[in-house]
Design a protein around this motif. Sequence first.
Motif, PDB file in Angstrom:
ATOM      1  N   TYR A  19      15.773  13.301  -6.232  1.00 52.04           N
ATOM      2  CA  TYR A  19      14.361  13.660  -6.310  1.00 52.04           C
ATOM      3  C   TYR A  19      13.580  13.180  -5.090  1.00 52.04           C
ATOM      4  O   TYR A  19      12.469  13.660  -4.835  1.00 52.04           O
ATOM      5  CB  TYR A  19      13.739  13.088  -7.586  1.00 52.04           C
ATOM      6  N   ASP A  20      14.129  12.247  -4.340  1.00 55.14           N
ATOM      7  CA  ASP A  20      13.453  11.721  -3.153  1.00 55.14           C
ATOM      8  C   ASP A  20      13.918  12.382  -1.864  1.00 55.14           C
ATOM      9  O   ASP A  20      13.480  11.999  -0.781  1.00 55.14           O
ATOM     10  CB  ASP A  20      13.688  10.209  -3.044  1.00 55.14           C
ATOM     11  N   ASP A  21      14.802  13.367  -1.967  1.00 48.80           N
ATOM     12  CA  ASP A  21      15.343  14.023  -0.773  1.00 48.80           C
ATOM     13  C   ASP A  21      14.983  15.503  -0.804  1.00 48.80           C
ATOM     14  O   ASP A  21      15.479  16.262  -1.638  1.00 48.80           O
ATOM     15  CB  ASP A  21      16.866  13.864  -0.735  1.00 48.80           C
ATOM     16  N   PRO A  22      14.104  15.956   0.110  1.00 54.28           N
ATOM     17  CA  PRO A  22      13.696  17.369   0.120  1.00 54.28           C
ATOM     18  C   PRO A  22      14.879  18.326   0.295  1.00 54.28           C
ATOM     19  O   PRO A  22      14.792  19.495  -0.097  1.00 54.28           O
ATOM     20  CB  PRO A  22      12.737  17.448   1.319  1.00 54.28           C
ATOM     21  N   GLY A  23      15.979  17.853   0.867  1.00 56.79           N
ATOM     22  CA  GLY A  23      17.138  18.710   1.050  1.00 56.79           C
ATOM     23  C   GLY A  23      17.767  19.170  -0.242  1.00 56.79           C
ATOM     24  O   GLY A  23      18.545  20.137  -0.258  1.00 56.79           O
ATOM     25  N   SER A  24      17.448  18.509  -1.340  1.00 58.98           N
ATOM     26  CA  SER A  24      18.014  18.916  -2.627  1.00 58.98           C
ATOM     27  C   SER A  24      17.551  20.303  -3.042  1.00 58.98           C
ATOM     28  O   SER A  24      18.235  20.984  -3.809  1.00 58.98           O
ATOM     29  CB  SER A  24      17.658  17.896  -3.715  1.00 58.98           C
ATOM     30  N   LEU A  25      16.394  20.729  -2.559  1.00 59.34           N
ATOM     31  CA  LEU A  25      15.929  22.078  -2.880  1.00 59.34           C
ATOM     32  C   LEU A  25      16.877  23.123  -2.303  1.00 59.34           C
ATOM     33  O   LEU A  25      17.225  24.108  -2.965  1.00 59.34           O
ATOM     34  CB  LEU A  25      14.511  22.293  -2.348  1.00 59.34           C
ATOM     35  N   GLU A  26      17.324  22.936  -1.064  1.00 63.43           N
ATOM     36  CA  GLU A  26      18.272  23.863  -0.454  1.00 63.43           C
ATOM     37  C   GLU A  26      19.606  23.832  -1.200  1.00 63.43           C
ATOM     38  O   GLU A  26      20.262  24.869  -1.382  1.00 63.43           O
ATOM     39  CB  GLU A  26      18.480  23.505   1.014  1.00 63.43           C
ATOM     40  N   THR A  27      20.013  22.650  -1.664  1.00 63.73           N
ATOM     41  CA  THR A  27      21.238  22.541  -2.450  1.00 63.73           C
ATOM     42  C   THR A  27      21.119  23.353  -3.736  1.00 63.73           C
ATOM     43  O   THR A  27      22.040  24.088  -4.113  1.00 63.73           O
ATOM     44  CB  THR A  27      21.535  21.068  -2.791  1.00 63.73           C
ATOM     45  N   LEU A  28      19.986  23.253  -4.416  1.00 67.17           N
ATOM     46  CA  LEU A  28      19.768  24.023  -5.640  1.00 67.17           C
ATOM     47  C   LEU A  28      19.815  25.515  -5.360  1.00 67.17           C
ATOM     48  O   LEU A  28      20.423  26.296  -6.112  1.00 67.17           O
ATOM     49  CB  LEU A  28      18.414  23.649  -6.251  1.00 67.17           C
ATOM     50  N   HIS A  29      19.185  25.926  -4.270  1.00 68.87           N
ATOM     51  CA  HIS A  29      19.132  27.348  -3.937  1.00 68.87           C
ATOM     52  C   HIS A  29      20.525  27.897  -3.622  1.00 68.87           C
ATOM     53  O   HIS A  29      20.933  28.948  -4.135  1.00 68.87           O
ATOM     54  CB  HIS A  29      18.202  27.570  -2.745  1.00 68.87           C
ATOM     55  N   SER A  30      21.284  27.187  -2.790  1.00 64.65           N
ATOM     56  CA  SER A  30      22.613  27.675  -2.420  1.00 64.65           C
ATOM     57  C   SER A  30      23.567  27.650  -3.619  1.00 64.65           C
ATOM     58  O   SER A  30      24.438  28.518  -3.752  1.00 64.65           O
ATOM     59  CB  SER A  30      23.182  26.851  -1.264  1.00 64.65           C
ATOM     60  N   THR A  31      23.388  26.688  -4.512  1.00 65.22           N
ATOM     61  CA  THR A  31      24.206  26.644  -5.726  1.00 65.22           C
ATOM     62  C   THR A  31      23.923  27.856  -6.604  1.00 65.22           C
ATOM     63  O   THR A  31      24.850  28.491  -7.126  1.00 65.22           O
ATOM     64  CB  THR A  31      23.930  25.347  -6.508  1.00 65.22           C
ATOM     65  N   ALA A  32      22.661  28.182  -6.774  1.00 61.93           N
ATOM     66  CA  ALA A  32      22.303  29.349  -7.588  1.00 61.93           C
ATOM     67  C   ALA A  32      22.907  30.625  -7.026  1.00 61.93           C
ATOM     68  O   ALA A  32      23.449  31.465  -7.767  1.00 61.93           O
ATOM     69  CB  ALA A  32      20.782  29.474  -7.674  1.00 61.93           C
ATOM     70  N   ARG A  33      22.861  30.794  -5.706  1.00 65.12           N
ATOM     71  CA  ARG A  33      23.420  32.012  -5.112  1.00 65.12           C
ATOM     72  C   ARG A  33      24.951  32.038  -5.220  1.00 65.12           C
ATOM     73  O   ARG A  33      25.558  33.091  -5.359  1.00 65.12           O
ATOM     74  CB  ARG A  33      22.978  32.114  -3.649  1.00 65.12           C
TER      75      ARG A  33
END
Length: 296
Positions: free
Chosen positions: A148-162
């Motif tokens: 939750y403290d790392d903005p890069g987790s959003l990209e991880t969530l997005h690439s996982t969904a795809r």
Amino acid sequence: MTRVDVGDLVRIRVRHPEAVAEAAARRRRRPLIGDHGRLMIIAADHPARGALAVGDRRFAMANRLGLLERLCIALERPGVDGVLATADILEDLLLLGALDDKVVMGSMNRGGLAGAAFELDDRFTAYRAEDLARLGFDAGKLLLRIDYDDPGSLETLHSTARAIDAMAAHRLPVFVEPFICRRVDGRLTNDLSAEAVTRSIAIASGLAGTSAYTWLKIPVTDDPDDMTRVMETSTLPAVLLGGEVGGSVDDQERAYEKWRGALQLPTVQGLVVGRSLLYPVDGDVAAAVDTAVGLL
């Protein structure tokens, strides 16, 4: 141990690399879930993320001959359904003829190596959905770490969904291994509290345009008594991950008991276990695997 000739594998790779695709094409396939209705998978995707240690042996998994021999023993045991690994290991097993009538699960990542400055930049660096479909493999697995403290987790969530979308397009199951993680004294650690595991399941279950082909790969929480409540978070089928086990026989027995209890829950369909079965404390791979199979 089952005899593996590294020289033969190298000669095939040098002189006839097409043999990998040929072996994949003639592999005898089976359904994901067999007659007994449970799934027992041996995990061996650790080396590709630089995780080579077993207990106090820092490079135990670096010996490829030893790893392949242990995998062949495990795959020959009754009740073992298949294996999870990256391309290099699965291709060795294909060339050895060890994957007939087995579930072959390709590891799809991870790029974020433990201890690296880019640890949470978890890009997909192994199998793609199209690779698994082309080779006729049966499923894929990916890791989803969220800080939750790392903005890069959003990209991880997005690439996982795809990636889940791509697997579903090929009608291939994908096993998602979610963790809420945080840094403690600069080191990234997975939070195995009931609250964190519950939240990770809820997040993973809602990713992508469909969950029809999504499975969950879930750790047993710090307090195994919490697992009933944790696993009520989703109706998606799940398997338990083995995780690291301590270096004593008592530690191994405690792990077995934790798995035994969680396996009684309705959404839990099996086990995916690696080092603790391939490198057991007493060195008896067959006995360790047989014990785990017995829990099912």
